[in-house]
Design an enzyme around this catalytic site. Structure first.
Site, PDB file in Angstrom:
ATOM      1  N   ASP A 105      50.091  43.578  53.176  1.00 39.18           N
ATOM      2  CA  ASP A 105      50.085  44.996  53.537  1.00 39.18           C
ATOM      3  C   ASP A 105      49.486  45.295  54.903  1.00 39.18           C
ATOM      4  OD1 ASP A 105      47.241  44.881  53.041  1.00 39.18           O
ATOM      5  OD2 ASP A 105      47.622  45.300  50.926  1.00 39.18           O
ATOM      6  N   HIS A 120      50.671  34.801  53.310  1.00 35.25           N
ATOM      7  CA  HIS A 120      52.054  35.080  52.910  1.00 35.25           C
ATOM      8  C   HIS A 120      52.806  35.925  53.928  1.00 35.25           C
ATOM      9  CE1 HIS A 120      50.558  34.467  48.507  1.00 35.25           C
ATOM     10  NE2 HIS A 120      50.799  33.319  49.122  1.00 35.25           N
ATOM     11  N   CYS A 182      72.318  38.746  66.391  1.00 31.54           N
ATOM     12  CA  CYS A 182      73.357  37.781  66.016  1.00 31.54           C
ATOM     13  C   CYS A 182      74.196  38.205  64.820  1.00 31.54           C
ATOM     14  CB  CYS A 182      72.724  36.413  65.745  1.00 31.54           C
ATOM     15  SG  CYS A 182      71.820  36.325  64.168  1.00 31.54           S
ATOM     16  N   GLY A 223      39.383  40.069  44.496  1.00 30.49           N
ATOM     17  CA  GLY A 223      40.583  40.781  44.090  1.00 30.49           C
ATOM     18  C   GLY A 223      41.801  39.919  43.877  1.00 30.49           C
ATOM     19  N   SER A 224      41.620  38.677  43.470  1.00 29.68           N
ATOM     20  CA  SER A 224      42.754  37.803  43.191  1.00 29.68           C
ATOM     21  C   SER A 224      42.611  37.193  41.804  1.00 29.68           C
ATOM     22  CB  SER A 224      42.861  36.681  44.224  1.00 29.68           C
ATOM     23  OG  SER A 224      43.911  35.778  43.892  1.00 29.68           O
ATOM     24  N   SER A 225      43.713  37.213  41.052  1.00 32.38           N
ATOM     25  CA  SER A 225      43.716  36.554  39.746  1.00 32.38           C
ATOM     26  C   SER A 225      43.916  35.053  39.874  1.00 32.38           C
ATOM     27  CB  SER A 225      44.826  37.140  38.864  1.00 32.38           C
ATOM     28  OG  SER A 225      46.090  36.828  39.415  1.00 32.38           O
ATOM     29  N   ASN A 249      36.475  40.044  40.643  1.00 36.37           N
ATOM     30  CA  ASN A 249      37.821  40.495  40.265  1.00 36.37           C
ATOM     31  C   ASN A 249      37.761  41.240  38.954  1.00 36.37           C
ATOM     32  OD1 ASN A 249      40.812  40.291  40.836  1.00 36.37           O
ATOM     33  ND2 ASN A 249      40.776  39.435  38.773  1.00 36.37           N
TER      34      ASN A 249
END
Length: 280
Positions: A105, A120, A182, A223-225, A249
């Site tokens: 984000d 990512h 292209c 904040g990550s699982s 988390n």
């Protein structure tokens, strides 16, 4: 061990005090900015589009871009929250060796973080699968708006999903622009499920985690699982090297058994306290 009380926060702050940090963030950090996550408490189970599906043909790309045209208009308006600002403060204070984010984000960058790897990629960029040209998403958004007049207004009330997606099934009439250079297929410049994170990004992150062992540092997950290997591998690397791991988390994570401390608290609560400690 898992702790959820005031004492848990105090213990984590004490463990992290004065240590150089590598921080790994996930979608849970951005929920307080109004961006839904994949696996947090109350989240609806969903399967994101894979790379293989995206390249399978025009119908899949119509489905992706029709939804993303709506989702981007909302995500682009999101602002960094106190968790993002706190991590930018840690960066500015010299306490942060590297910020590794799984989020696309761009809110870390908007908050002012510079010592960063966007694992990512960023949803704010678009890449052509034909010629490799990278362009700004805002320019593509304008082109889609001109080719699909009224689309944003027609579906203004659809439900938002993570990563700039929305719940929308009516996509067969959406006109998808081609590359202006292209005529090739345009894809968001992010790592889809089914793609690999570029090796140079992974190696930079591994190097930062490895250096923590020599510097007496720690790895903080916020904040990550840790449900996917792209993030979990750094926790495993740190744990094998004896580097302290703290996980903050809402809800269980795949790395809980590797953590020295596990806090079931919000990132916007814990991270400002950590940044304030670093300033003292």
């Amino acid at each position: 061990m898992t702790l959820t009380s005031y004492d848990a926060t105090a213990a984590a702050l004490d463990l992290l005090a004065g240590r150089p940090l590598v921080v790994l963030t996930g979608a849970g950090l951005s929920t307080d900015s109004g961006i839904p996550d994949y696996r947090g408490p109350g989240s609806t189970a969903r399967t994101p589009m894979t790379y293989q599906e995206f390249v399978s043909g025009p119908p899949a790309r119509q489905r992706y871009w029709a939804r993303s045209h709506l989702g981007w208009a909302r995500m682009h308006q999101a602002d960094p929250n106190p968790g993002h600002m706190a991590l930018a403060g840690l960066d500015g204070a010299g306490a942060l060796r590297l910020l590794i984010t799984q989020n696309v984000d761009g809110l870390h960058e908007r908050a002012g973080s510079t010592t960063l790897v966007a694992l990512h990629g960023r949803i704010s960029e678009v890449v052509c699968l034909g010629c490799g040209a990278v362009t700004e998403r805002s320019a593509l958004q304008d082109r889609m708006g001109r080719l699909n007049p009224g689309h944003l207004q027609r579906f203004a009330d659809v439900l938002a999903r993570p990563d700039g997606d929305v719940e929308l099934e009516e996509t067969s009439d959406f006109v998808v622009p081609a590359c202006e250079s292209c005529g090739g297929v345009l894809k968001p410049h992010v790592v889809f499920f089914g793609e690999n994170v570029p090796a140079d990004r992974v190696e930079r992150c591994f190097a930062a985690v490895d250096a923590l062992g020599d510097e007496g540092g720690a790895l903080l997950v916020a904040g990550s699982s840790l449900a996917v290997m792209s993030g979990l591998r750094f926790v495993r690397r740190a744990a094998r090297a004896g580097v302290p791991v703290v996980i903050v988390n809402r809800g269980a994570t795949r790395g809980d058994e590797l953590a020295d401390l596990r806090l079931d608290v919000g990132c916007s609560d814990f991270l400002p306290a950590l940044a304030a400690q670093a300033r003292r």
